[in-house]
Design a protein around this motif. Structure first.
Motif, PDB file in Angstrom:
ATOM      1  N   ASN A  33       0.865  -1.183   0.000  1.00  0.00           N
ATOM      2  CA  ASN A  33       0.000   0.000   0.000  1.00  0.00           C
ATOM      3  C   ASN A  33       0.900   1.231   0.000  1.00  0.00           C
ATOM      4  O   ASN A  33       1.230   1.765   1.041  1.00  0.00           O
ATOM      5  N   GLN A  34       1.319   1.653  -1.198  1.00  0.00           N
ATOM      6  CA  GLN A  34       2.296   2.737  -1.306  1.00  0.00           C
ATOM      7  C   GLN A  34       1.610   4.023  -1.760  1.00  0.00           C
ATOM      8  O   GLN A  34       0.611   3.978  -2.474  1.00  0.00           O
ATOM      9  N   LYS A  35       2.164   5.168  -1.381  1.00  0.00           N
ATOM     10  CA  LYS A  35       1.573   6.423  -1.853  1.00  0.00           C
ATOM     11  C   LYS A  35       2.534   7.591  -1.760  1.00  0.00           C
ATOM     12  O   LYS A  35       3.539   7.522  -1.045  1.00  0.00           O
ATOM     13  N   ARG A  36       2.192   8.611  -2.535  1.00  0.00           N
ATOM     14  CA  ARG A  36       2.847   9.922  -2.395  1.00  0.00           C
ATOM     15  C   ARG A  36       1.709  10.934  -2.389  1.00  0.00           C
ATOM     16  O   ARG A  36       0.808  10.868  -3.204  1.00  0.00           O
ATOM     17  N   SER A  37       1.769  11.884  -1.456  1.00  0.00           N
ATOM     18  CA  SER A  37       0.696  12.873  -1.379  1.00  0.00           C
ATOM     19  C   SER A  37       1.217  14.280  -1.606  1.00  0.00           C
ATOM     20  O   SER A  37       2.308  14.629  -1.156  1.00  0.00           O
ATOM     21  N   TYR A  38       0.401  15.033  -2.308  1.00  0.00           N
ATOM     22  CA  TYR A  38       0.710  16.434  -2.589  1.00  0.00           C
ATOM     23  C   TYR A  38       0.416  17.258  -1.334  1.00  0.00           C
ATOM     24  O   TYR A  38      -0.649  17.134  -0.745  1.00  0.00           O
ATOM     25  N   THR A  39       1.384  18.032  -0.917  1.00  0.00           N
ATOM     26  CA  THR A  39       1.158  18.916   0.242  1.00  0.00           C
ATOM     27  C   THR A  39       1.687  20.305  -0.091  1.00  0.00           C
ATOM     28  O   THR A  39       2.489  20.471  -1.024  1.00  0.00           O
ATOM     29  N   THR A  40       1.253  21.306   0.653  1.00  0.00           N
ATOM     30  CA  THR A  40       1.813  22.655   0.496  1.00  0.00           C
ATOM     31  C   THR A  40       2.006  23.252   1.881  1.00  0.00           C
ATOM     32  O   THR A  40       1.331  22.857   2.828  1.00  0.00           O
ATOM     33  N   LYS A  41       2.937  24.181   1.983  1.00  0.00           N
ATOM     34  CA  LYS A  41       3.137  24.863   3.268  1.00  0.00           C
ATOM     35  C   LYS A  41       2.108  25.968   3.432  1.00  0.00           C
ATOM     36  O   LYS A  41       1.706  26.324   4.524  1.00  0.00           O
ATOM     37  N   LYS A  42       1.728  26.539   2.314  1.00  0.00           N
ATOM     38  CA  LYS A  42       0.804  27.684   2.340  1.00  0.00           C
ATOM     39  C   LYS A  42      -0.321  27.457   1.357  1.00  0.00           C
ATOM     40  O   LYS A  42      -0.096  26.894   0.286  1.00  0.00           O
ATOM     41  N   GLY A  43      -1.522  27.902   1.702  1.00  0.00           N
ATOM     42  CA  GLY A  43      -2.643  27.797   0.768  1.00  0.00           C
ATOM     43  C   GLY A  43      -3.199  26.386   0.703  1.00  0.00           C
ATOM     44  O   GLY A  43      -2.730  25.492   1.398  1.00  0.00           O
ATOM     45  N   GLY A  44      -4.208  26.160  -0.118  1.00  0.00           N
ATOM     46  CA  GLY A  44      -4.849  24.848  -0.207  1.00  0.00           C
ATOM     47  C   GLY A  44      -4.304  24.044  -1.363  1.00  0.00           C
ATOM     48  O   GLY A  44      -3.218  24.302  -1.858  1.00  0.00           O
ATOM     49  N   MET A  45      -5.093  23.059  -1.797  1.00  0.00           N
ATOM     50  CA  MET A  45      -4.652  22.206  -2.893  1.00  0.00           C
ATOM     51  C   MET A  45      -5.072  22.804  -4.230  1.00  0.00           C
ATOM     52  O   MET A  45      -6.235  23.135  -4.429  1.00  0.00           O
ATOM     53  N   ILE A  46      -4.127  22.913  -5.153  1.00  0.00           N
ATOM     54  CA  ILE A  46      -4.443  23.394  -6.496  1.00  0.00           C
ATOM     55  C   ILE A  46      -4.512  22.161  -7.403  1.00  0.00           C
ATOM     56  O   ILE A  46      -3.509  21.466  -7.579  1.00  0.00           O
ATOM     57  N   PRO A  47      -5.714  21.864  -7.965  1.00  0.00           N
ATOM     58  CA  PRO A  47      -5.886  20.621  -8.729  1.00  0.00           C
ATOM     59  C   PRO A  47      -4.840  20.403  -9.818  1.00  0.00           C
ATOM     60  O   PRO A  47      -4.315  19.292  -9.950  1.00  0.00           O
ATOM     61  N   ALA A  48      -4.506  21.442 -10.572  1.00  0.00           N
ATOM     62  CA  ALA A  48      -3.552  21.258 -11.670  1.00  0.00           C
ATOM     63  C   ALA A  48      -2.176  20.871 -11.131  1.00  0.00           C
ATOM     64  O   ALA A  48      -1.473  20.041 -11.729  1.00  0.00           O
ATOM     65  N   LEU A  49      -1.794  21.449 -10.002  1.00  0.00           N
ATOM     66  CA  LEU A  49      -0.485  21.107  -9.418  1.00  0.00           C
ATOM     67  C   LEU A  49      -0.504  19.708  -8.810  1.00  0.00           C
ATOM     68  O   LEU A  49       0.475  18.967  -8.894  1.00  0.00           O
ATOM     69  N   ALA A  50      -1.638  19.349  -8.214  1.00  0.00           N
ATOM     70  CA  ALA A  50      -1.755  17.996  -7.654  1.00  0.00           C
ATOM     71  C   ALA A  50      -1.640  16.961  -8.776  1.00  0.00           C
ATOM     72  O   ALA A  50      -0.987  15.930  -8.610  1.00  0.00           O
ATOM     73  N   SER A  51      -2.238  17.259  -9.938  1.00  0.00           N
ATOM     74  CA  SER A  51      -2.163  16.286 -11.032  1.00  0.00           C
ATOM     75  C   SER A  51      -0.733  16.193 -11.572  1.00  0.00           C
ATOM     76  O   SER A  51      -0.270  15.114 -11.925  1.00  0.00           O
ATOM     77  N   GLU A  52      -0.010  17.295 -11.583  1.00  0.00           N
ATOM     78  CA  GLU A  52       1.403  17.241 -12.005  1.00  0.00           C
ATOM     79  C   GLU A  52       2.211  16.399 -11.021  1.00  0.00           C
ATOM     80  O   GLU A  52       3.097  15.623 -11.413  1.00  0.00           O
ATOM     81  N   HIS A  53       1.887  16.577  -9.743  1.00  0.00           N
ATOM     82  CA  HIS A  53       2.541  15.772  -8.702  1.00  0.00           C
ATOM     83  C   HIS A  53       2.335  14.282  -8.996  1.00  0.00           C
ATOM     84  O   HIS A  53       3.260  13.474  -8.898  1.00  0.00           O
ATOM     85  N   HIS A  54       1.105  13.923  -9.385  1.00  0.00           N
ATOM     86  CA  HIS A  54       0.795  12.517  -9.633  1.00  0.00           C
ATOM     87  C   HIS A  54       1.548  11.976 -10.856  1.00  0.00           C
ATOM     88  O   HIS A  54       2.039  10.849 -10.851  1.00  0.00           O
ATOM     89  N   VAL A  55       1.633  12.805 -11.891  1.00  0.00           N
ATOM     90  CA  VAL A  55       2.365  12.382 -13.090  1.00  0.00           C
ATOM     91  C   VAL A  55       3.822  12.099 -12.718  1.00  0.00           C
ATOM     92  O   VAL A  55       4.412  11.085 -13.104  1.00  0.00           O
ATOM     93  N   LYS A  56       4.365  12.984 -11.906  1.00  0.00           N
ATOM     94  CA  LYS A  56       5.767  12.888 -11.516  1.00  0.00           C
ATOM     95  C   LYS A  56       6.059  11.615 -10.705  1.00  0.00           C
ATOM     96  O   LYS A  56       7.121  11.023 -10.857  1.00  0.00           O
ATOM     97  N   HIS A  57       5.104  11.223  -9.848  1.00  0.00           N
ATOM     98  CA  HIS A  57       5.400  10.130  -8.924  1.00  0.00           C
ATOM     99  C   HIS A  57       4.751   8.791  -9.266  1.00  0.00           C
ATOM    100  O   HIS A  57       5.008   7.797  -8.579  1.00  0.00           O
ATOM    101  N   ALA A  58       3.918   8.770 -10.306  1.00  0.00           N
ATOM    102  CA  ALA A  58       3.149   7.551 -10.606  1.00  0.00           C
ATOM    103  C   ALA A  58       4.042   6.314 -10.758  1.00  0.00           C
ATOM    104  O   ALA A  58       3.840   5.288 -10.108  1.00  0.00           O
ATOM    105  N   ARG A  59       5.054   6.441 -11.593  1.00  0.00           N
ATOM    106  CA  ARG A  59       5.892   5.283 -11.895  1.00  0.00           C
ATOM    107  C   ARG A  59       6.573   4.738 -10.638  1.00  0.00           C
ATOM    108  O   ARG A  59       6.554   3.533 -10.365  1.00  0.00           O
ATOM    109  N   GLU A  60       7.157   5.656  -9.883  1.00  0.00           N
ATOM    110  CA  GLU A  60       7.883   5.261  -8.668  1.00  0.00           C
ATOM    111  C   GLU A  60       6.942   4.574  -7.661  1.00  0.00           C
ATOM    112  O   GLU A  60       7.296   3.547  -7.050  1.00  0.00           O
TER     113      GLU A  60
END
Ligand code: AMP
Ligand code: MG
Length: 334
Positions: A33-60
Protein backbone atom coordinates in the motif's frame (compact mmCIF):
# COMPACT_ATOMS: atom_id res chain seq x y z
CA UNK A 1 -9.46 -18.81 -10.29
CA UNK A 2 -8.46 -19.94 -6.79
CA UNK A 3 -6.31 -16.92 -6.16
CA UNK A 4 -6.55 -13.51 -7.80
CA UNK A 5 -4.10 -10.65 -7.41
CA UNK A 6 -5.08 -7.05 -8.01
CA UNK A 7 -3.03 -3.92 -8.48
CA UNK A 8 -5.05 -0.87 -7.44
CA UNK A 9 -4.48 2.75 -8.38
CA UNK A 10 -5.85 5.67 -6.36
CA UNK A 11 -5.86 9.32 -7.49
CA UNK A 12 -9.15 10.93 -6.44
CA UNK A 13 -7.44 13.95 -4.85
CA UNK A 14 -4.09 14.82 -3.25
CA UNK A 15 -2.83 11.22 -3.03
CA UNK A 16 -1.42 9.03 -5.77
CA UNK A 17 -1.40 5.47 -4.51
CA UNK A 18 -0.65 1.99 -5.75
CA UNK A 19 -1.45 -1.12 -3.74
CA UNK A 20 -1.69 -4.85 -4.16
CA UNK A 21 -4.40 -7.09 -2.71
CA UNK A 22 -5.08 -10.81 -2.98
CA UNK A 23 -8.32 -12.73 -2.88
CA UNK A 24 -8.01 -16.41 -2.11
CA UNK A 25 -11.18 -18.48 -1.70
CA UNK A 26 -13.11 -15.30 -1.03
CA UNK A 27 -10.73 -14.14 1.73
CA UNK A 28 -8.71 -10.96 1.36
CA UNK A 29 -5.28 -9.72 2.30
CA UNK A 30 -3.14 -6.70 1.48
CA UNK A 31 0.41 -7.14 0.19
CA UNK A 32 1.39 -3.50 -0.28
CA UNK A 33 0.00 0.00 0.00
CA UNK A 34 2.30 2.74 -1.31
CA UNK A 35 1.57 6.42 -1.85
CA UNK A 36 2.85 9.92 -2.39
CA UNK A 37 0.70 12.87 -1.38
CA UNK A 38 0.71 16.43 -2.59
CA UNK A 39 1.16 18.92 0.24
CA UNK A 40 1.81 22.66 0.50
CA UNK A 41 3.14 24.86 3.27
CA UNK A 42 0.80 27.68 2.34
CA UNK A 43 -2.64 27.80 0.77
CA UNK A 44 -4.85 24.85 -0.21
CA UNK A 45 -4.65 22.21 -2.89
CA UNK A 46 -4.44 23.39 -6.50
CA UNK A 47 -5.89 20.62 -8.73
CA UNK A 48 -3.55 21.26 -11.67
CA UNK A 49 -0.48 21.11 -9.42
CA UNK A 50 -1.75 18.00 -7.65
CA UNK A 51 -2.16 16.29 -11.03
CA UNK A 52 1.40 17.24 -12.01
CA UNK A 53 2.54 15.77 -8.70
CA UNK A 54 0.80 12.52 -9.63
CA UNK A 55 2.37 12.38 -13.09
CA UNK A 56 5.77 12.89 -11.52
CA UNK A 57 5.40 10.13 -8.92
CA UNK A 58 3.15 7.55 -10.61
CA UNK A 59 5.89 5.28 -11.90
CA UNK A 60 7.88 5.26 -8.67
CA UNK A 61 4.79 4.53 -6.53
CA UNK A 62 3.66 1.66 -8.78
CA UNK A 63 7.16 0.14 -8.82
CA UNK A 64 7.34 0.46 -5.03
CA UNK A 65 4.01 -1.34 -4.66
CA UNK A 66 5.26 -4.24 -6.80
CA UNK A 67 8.59 -4.43 -4.99
CA UNK A 68 7.03 -4.29 -1.54
CA UNK A 69 4.64 -7.11 -2.47
CA UNK A 70 7.53 -9.07 -4.11
CA UNK A 71 5.54 -9.22 -7.31
CA UNK A 72 6.39 -8.93 -10.97
CA UNK A 73 3.95 -7.55 -13.54
CA UNK A 74 3.25 -11.12 -14.73
CA UNK A 75 1.87 -11.97 -11.25
CA UNK A 76 -0.85 -9.31 -11.44
CA UNK A 77 -4.24 -10.61 -12.63
CA UNK A 78 -6.31 -7.42 -12.72
CA UNK A 79 -5.87 -3.65 -12.62
CA UNK A 80 -8.34 -1.66 -10.48
CA UNK A 81 -8.59 2.10 -10.33
CA UNK A 82 -10.65 4.86 -8.73
CA UNK A 83 -13.09 5.88 -11.45
CA UNK A 84 -15.36 7.97 -9.20
CA UNK A 85 -15.87 10.35 -7.46
CA UNK A 86 -13.13 12.94 -7.15
CA UNK A 87 -11.28 15.82 -8.74
CA UNK A 88 -11.26 15.50 -12.53
CA UNK A 89 -7.65 16.66 -12.91
CA UNK A 90 -6.23 14.03 -10.59
CA UNK A 91 -8.66 11.18 -11.35
CA UNK A 92 -7.59 11.39 -14.98
CA UNK A 93 -3.94 10.67 -14.14
CA UNK A 94 -4.74 7.47 -12.22
CA UNK A 95 -7.20 6.32 -14.89
CA UNK A 96 -4.59 6.86 -17.59
CA UNK A 97 -1.96 4.94 -15.62
CA UNK A 98 -4.41 2.08 -15.03
CA UNK A 99 -5.42 1.88 -18.72
CA UNK A 100 -1.79 1.88 -19.79
CA UNK A 101 -0.95 -1.01 -17.47
CA UNK A 102 -4.04 -2.96 -18.50
CA UNK A 103 -3.09 -2.62 -22.16
CA UNK A 104 0.59 -3.21 -21.70
CA UNK A 105 0.18 -6.25 -19.43
CA UNK A 106 -2.97 -7.41 -21.21
CA UNK A 107 -5.04 -7.63 -18.05
CA UNK A 108 -8.69 -6.78 -17.30
CA UNK A 109 -9.46 -3.34 -15.95
CA UNK A 110 -11.97 -2.70 -13.14
CA UNK A 111 -13.14 0.86 -12.45
CA UNK A 112 -14.47 1.34 -8.94
CA UNK A 113 -16.13 3.86 -6.63
CA UNK A 114 -13.77 5.27 -4.02
CA UNK A 115 -16.38 5.83 -1.27
CA UNK A 116 -17.58 2.22 -1.40
CA UNK A 117 -13.96 1.04 -1.20
CA UNK A 118 -13.62 2.81 2.18
CA UNK A 119 -16.50 0.74 3.52
CA UNK A 120 -15.43 -2.55 1.96
CA UNK A 121 -11.86 -2.34 3.25
CA UNK A 122 -13.31 -1.98 6.76
CA UNK A 123 -15.50 -5.02 6.18
CA UNK A 124 -12.50 -7.03 4.97
CA UNK A 125 -10.05 -5.99 7.69
CA UNK A 126 -12.44 -6.63 10.58
CA UNK A 127 -14.67 -9.31 9.08
CA UNK A 128 -17.58 -6.96 9.76
CA UNK A 129 -20.86 -8.29 8.38
CA UNK A 130 -22.99 -5.31 7.56
CA UNK A 131 -21.49 -2.11 8.94
CA UNK A 132 -22.47 1.48 8.46
CA UNK A 133 -19.63 3.73 7.26
CA UNK A 134 -18.85 7.10 8.79
CA UNK A 135 -16.93 8.55 5.86
CA UNK A 136 -15.10 11.68 6.93
CA UNK A 137 -12.60 12.80 4.33
CA UNK A 138 -11.44 15.95 2.60
CA UNK A 139 -14.22 16.34 0.07
CA UNK A 140 -16.73 13.80 1.40
CA UNK A 141 -18.77 13.53 4.54
CA UNK A 142 -21.36 10.79 4.29
CA UNK A 143 -22.99 8.12 6.39
CA UNK A 144 -23.33 5.10 4.11
CA UNK A 145 -25.07 1.76 4.63
CA UNK A 146 -26.12 -1.19 2.49
CA UNK A 147 -29.81 -1.55 1.86
CA UNK A 148 -31.70 -3.11 -1.06
CA UNK A 149 -28.70 -3.91 -3.31
CA UNK A 150 -27.28 -0.40 -3.02
CA UNK A 151 -24.97 1.53 -0.78
CA UNK A 152 -27.27 4.33 0.30
CA UNK A 153 -26.42 7.65 1.86
CA UNK A 154 -28.29 8.15 5.11
CA UNK A 155 -26.75 11.47 6.01
CA UNK A 156 -24.25 13.82 4.46
CA UNK A 157 -22.86 17.31 4.38
CA UNK A 158 -25.05 19.87 2.71
CA UNK A 159 -22.04 21.94 1.70
CA UNK A 160 -18.30 21.25 2.14
CA UNK A 161 -16.64 18.08 3.39
CA UNK A 162 -15.44 17.97 7.00
CA UNK A 163 -11.79 17.74 5.89
CA UNK A 164 -12.16 20.75 3.61
CA UNK A 165 -13.73 22.54 6.54
CA UNK A 166 -10.70 21.76 8.73
CA UNK A 167 -8.27 22.61 5.90
CA UNK A 168 -9.92 25.97 5.20
CA UNK A 169 -10.11 26.79 8.89
CA UNK A 170 -6.40 25.91 9.19
CA UNK A 171 -5.59 28.17 6.24
CA UNK A 172 -7.44 31.05 7.94
CA UNK A 173 -5.29 30.42 11.01
CA UNK A 174 -2.16 30.57 8.84
CA UNK A 175 -1.39 26.85 9.14
CA UNK A 176 -0.36 24.65 6.15
CA UNK A 177 -2.11 21.94 4.11
CA UNK A 178 -3.42 19.44 5.04
CA UNK A 179 -4.77 21.32 8.01
CA UNK A 180 -6.58 18.55 9.90
CA UNK A 181 -3.54 17.23 11.80
CA UNK A 182 -2.37 20.80 12.57
CA UNK A 183 -5.78 21.80 13.95
CA UNK A 184 -5.78 18.57 15.96
CA UNK A 185 -2.37 19.34 17.52
CA UNK A 186 -3.50 22.84 18.56
CA UNK A 187 -6.85 21.53 19.84
CA UNK A 188 -5.02 19.28 22.29
CA UNK A 189 -3.50 22.39 23.88
CA UNK A 190 -6.87 24.20 24.09
CA UNK A 191 -9.67 23.41 26.50
CA UNK A 192 -12.02 26.36 26.80
CA UNK A 193 -15.16 25.75 24.75
CA UNK A 194 -16.19 28.75 22.67
CA UNK A 195 -19.84 28.63 21.59
CA UNK A 196 -20.23 27.86 17.87
CA UNK A 197 -23.27 27.11 15.70
CA UNK A 198 -24.21 23.41 15.82
CA UNK A 199 -25.71 22.62 12.44
CA UNK A 200 -27.58 19.31 12.13
CA UNK A 201 -30.57 19.26 9.78
CA UNK A 202 -32.43 15.98 9.95
CA UNK A 203 -29.75 13.42 9.13
CA UNK A 204 -27.49 15.96 7.41
CA UNK A 205 -24.78 18.33 8.59
CA UNK A 206 -23.47 21.63 7.32
CA UNK A 207 -20.10 23.29 7.95
CA UNK A 208 -20.23 26.51 5.91
CA UNK A 209 -21.89 28.62 8.60
CA UNK A 210 -19.51 27.37 11.28
CA UNK A 211 -16.58 28.31 9.05
CA UNK A 212 -17.92 31.85 8.58
CA UNK A 213 -18.44 32.15 12.32
CA UNK A 214 -14.88 30.95 12.99
CA UNK A 215 -13.45 33.41 10.45
CA UNK A 216 -15.16 36.24 12.32
CA UNK A 217 -13.81 34.97 15.62
CA UNK A 218 -10.28 34.71 14.19
CA UNK A 219 -10.33 38.28 12.88
CA UNK A 220 -11.76 39.62 16.16
CA UNK A 221 -8.46 38.60 17.77
CA UNK A 222 -10.25 37.82 21.05
CA UNK A 223 -9.68 34.07 21.08
CA UNK A 224 -6.62 31.83 21.22
CA UNK A 225 -5.93 29.56 18.24
CA UNK A 226 -5.85 26.60 20.62
CA UNK A 227 -9.33 27.25 22.02
CA UNK A 228 -10.74 27.88 18.54
CA UNK A 229 -9.30 24.58 17.29
CA UNK A 230 -10.59 22.75 20.34
CA UNK A 231 -14.08 24.23 19.96
CA UNK A 232 -14.23 23.63 16.22
CA UNK A 233 -13.32 19.95 16.69
CA UNK A 234 -15.72 19.41 19.59
CA UNK A 235 -18.56 20.91 17.56
CA UNK A 236 -18.15 19.25 14.19
CA UNK A 237 -17.16 15.84 15.55
CA UNK A 238 -20.19 15.83 17.86
CA UNK A 239 -22.42 16.68 14.86
CA UNK A 240 -20.99 13.82 12.84
CA UNK A 241 -21.26 11.35 15.71
CA UNK A 242 -24.86 12.39 16.35
CA UNK A 243 -26.01 11.78 12.78
CA UNK A 244 -24.09 8.50 12.67
CA UNK A 245 -25.84 7.32 15.83
CA UNK A 246 -29.21 8.23 14.38
CA UNK A 247 -28.49 6.55 11.07
CA UNK A 248 -27.43 3.35 12.86
CA UNK A 249 -30.64 3.28 14.90
CA UNK A 250 -32.69 4.01 11.79
CA UNK A 251 -31.05 1.24 9.73
CA UNK A 252 -30.83 -1.21 12.60
CA UNK A 253 -27.06 -1.72 12.07
CA UNK A 254 -24.81 -2.55 14.99
CA UNK A 255 -21.37 -2.22 13.41
CA UNK A 256 -19.59 1.04 12.64
CA UNK A 257 -16.62 1.38 10.29
CA UNK A 258 -14.75 4.67 10.03
CA UNK A 259 -13.18 5.82 6.77
CA UNK A 260 -11.50 8.94 5.43
CA UNK A 261 -8.53 11.02 6.52
CA UNK A 262 -10.43 12.90 9.21
CA UNK A 263 -11.09 9.48 10.72
CA UNK A 264 -7.43 9.55 11.85
CA UNK A 265 -8.43 12.16 14.40
CA UNK A 266 -8.09 10.76 17.92
CA UNK A 267 -10.89 12.90 19.32
CA UNK A 268 -13.34 11.84 16.60
CA UNK A 269 -12.35 8.22 17.23
CA UNK A 270 -12.96 8.68 20.96
CA UNK A 271 -16.44 10.11 20.35
CA UNK A 272 -17.34 7.32 17.92
CA UNK A 273 -16.10 4.64 20.35
CA UNK A 274 -18.10 6.19 23.21
CA UNK A 275 -21.26 6.33 21.09
CA UNK A 276 -20.85 2.67 20.09
CA UNK A 277 -20.13 1.59 23.68
CA UNK A 278 -23.30 3.38 24.86
CA UNK A 279 -25.40 1.49 22.34
CA UNK A 280 -23.65 -1.88 22.44
CA UNK A 281 -22.37 -1.47 18.85
CA UNK A 282 -19.01 -2.65 17.48
CA UNK A 283 -16.67 0.15 16.42
CA UNK A 284 -14.08 -0.74 13.76
CA UNK A 285 -11.36 1.81 13.08
CA UNK A 286 -8.76 0.80 10.49
CA UNK A 287 -5.16 1.88 11.01
CA UNK A 288 -4.32 5.27 9.47
CA UNK A 289 -2.90 3.87 6.21
CA UNK A 290 -6.36 2.45 5.40
CA UNK A 291 -8.29 5.50 6.62
CA UNK A 292 -6.66 8.05 4.35
CA UNK A 293 -6.97 7.79 0.59
CA UNK A 294 -5.15 4.58 -0.28
CA UNK A 295 -4.80 2.15 -3.14
CA UNK A 296 -4.96 -1.07 -1.12
CA UNK A 297 -8.70 -0.55 -0.70
CA UNK A 298 -9.02 0.12 -4.43
CA UNK A 299 -7.19 -3.13 -5.19
CA UNK A 300 -9.47 -5.03 -2.79
CA UNK A 301 -12.65 -3.43 -4.15
CA UNK A 302 -11.49 -4.41 -7.65
CA UNK A 303 -11.26 -8.05 -6.52
CA UNK A 304 -14.75 -8.00 -5.02
CA UNK A 305 -16.25 -6.61 -8.21
CA UNK A 306 -14.11 -8.72 -10.55
CA UNK A 307 -15.20 -11.88 -8.74
CA UNK A 308 -18.81 -10.80 -9.30
CA UNK A 309 -18.13 -10.48 -13.02
CA UNK A 310 -17.29 -6.81 -13.49
CA UNK A 311 -14.94 -5.76 -16.31
CA UNK A 312 -14.44 -2.16 -17.43
CA UNK A 313 -13.70 -1.86 -21.14
CA UNK A 314 -11.04 0.70 -22.01
CA UNK A 315 -13.57 2.63 -24.07
CA UNK A 316 -15.90 2.75 -21.06
CA UNK A 317 -13.24 3.68 -18.55
CA UNK A 318 -13.88 7.43 -18.52
CA UNK A 319 -13.67 8.99 -15.07
CA UNK A 320 -16.93 9.94 -13.34
CA UNK A 321 -16.04 12.77 -10.94
CA UNK A 322 -19.62 13.27 -9.72
CA UNK A 323 -20.97 9.72 -9.58
CA UNK A 324 -22.78 9.13 -6.30
CA UNK A 325 -22.39 6.11 -4.05
CA UNK A 326 -26.04 5.12 -4.43
CA UNK A 327 -25.84 4.95 -8.24
CA UNK A 328 -23.63 1.85 -8.13
CA UNK A 329 -25.22 -1.60 -8.55
CA UNK A 330 -23.82 -3.80 -5.82
CA UNK A 331 -23.39 -7.16 -7.52
CA UNK A 332 -20.87 -8.56 -5.05
CA UNK A 333 -23.16 -8.73 -2.00
CA UNK A 334 -26.36 -10.69 -1.32
P1 AMP B 1 -8.74 11.94 2.60
O1 AMP B 1 -9.43 12.84 1.61
O2 AMP B 1 -9.61 10.82 3.06
O3 AMP B 1 -7.37 11.48 2.22
O4 AMP B 1 -8.54 12.83 3.90
C1 AMP B 1 -7.84 14.04 3.84
C2 AMP B 1 -8.34 14.94 4.93
O5 AMP B 1 -8.09 14.37 6.22
C3 AMP B 1 -7.69 16.30 4.94
O6 AMP B 1 -8.72 17.27 4.95
C4 AMP B 1 -6.89 16.32 6.23
O7 AMP B 1 -6.80 17.61 6.79
C5 AMP B 1 -7.67 15.39 7.10
N1 AMP B 1 -6.91 14.78 8.20
C6 AMP B 1 -5.83 13.98 8.14
N2 AMP B 1 -5.39 13.65 9.38
C7 AMP B 1 -6.25 14.25 10.26
C8 AMP B 1 -6.36 14.31 11.68
N3 AMP B 1 -5.50 13.68 12.48
N4 AMP B 1 -7.37 15.03 12.20
C9 AMP B 1 -8.25 15.66 11.40
N5 AMP B 1 -8.20 15.65 10.08
C10 AMP B 1 -7.21 14.97 9.50
MG1 MG C 1 -11.21 9.10 0.61
Amino acid sequence: MEKTISLGIESTAHTFGAGIAVMEKGKGSILSNQKRSYTTKKGGMIPALASEHHVKHAREVIEDALRKARMKPKDIDIISFSQSPGIGHTLRIGAMAARSLALRWDRPLVGINHCIAHLEIGRMLFQAKDPILMYASGANTQIIAYEGKRYRIFGETLDIGIGNFLDTFARELGLGFPGGPLVSALAEKGGRYIELPYVVKGMDVSFGGILTNLKQKISSGSYSKEDLCYSAQETVFAMLTEVTERAMAHCGKDELVIGGGVGCNKRLQEMARAMCADNGYSCFIPENQYLVDNAAMIAWQGLLEFSAGKRTKIEESMIEPYLRTDEIDVAWRD
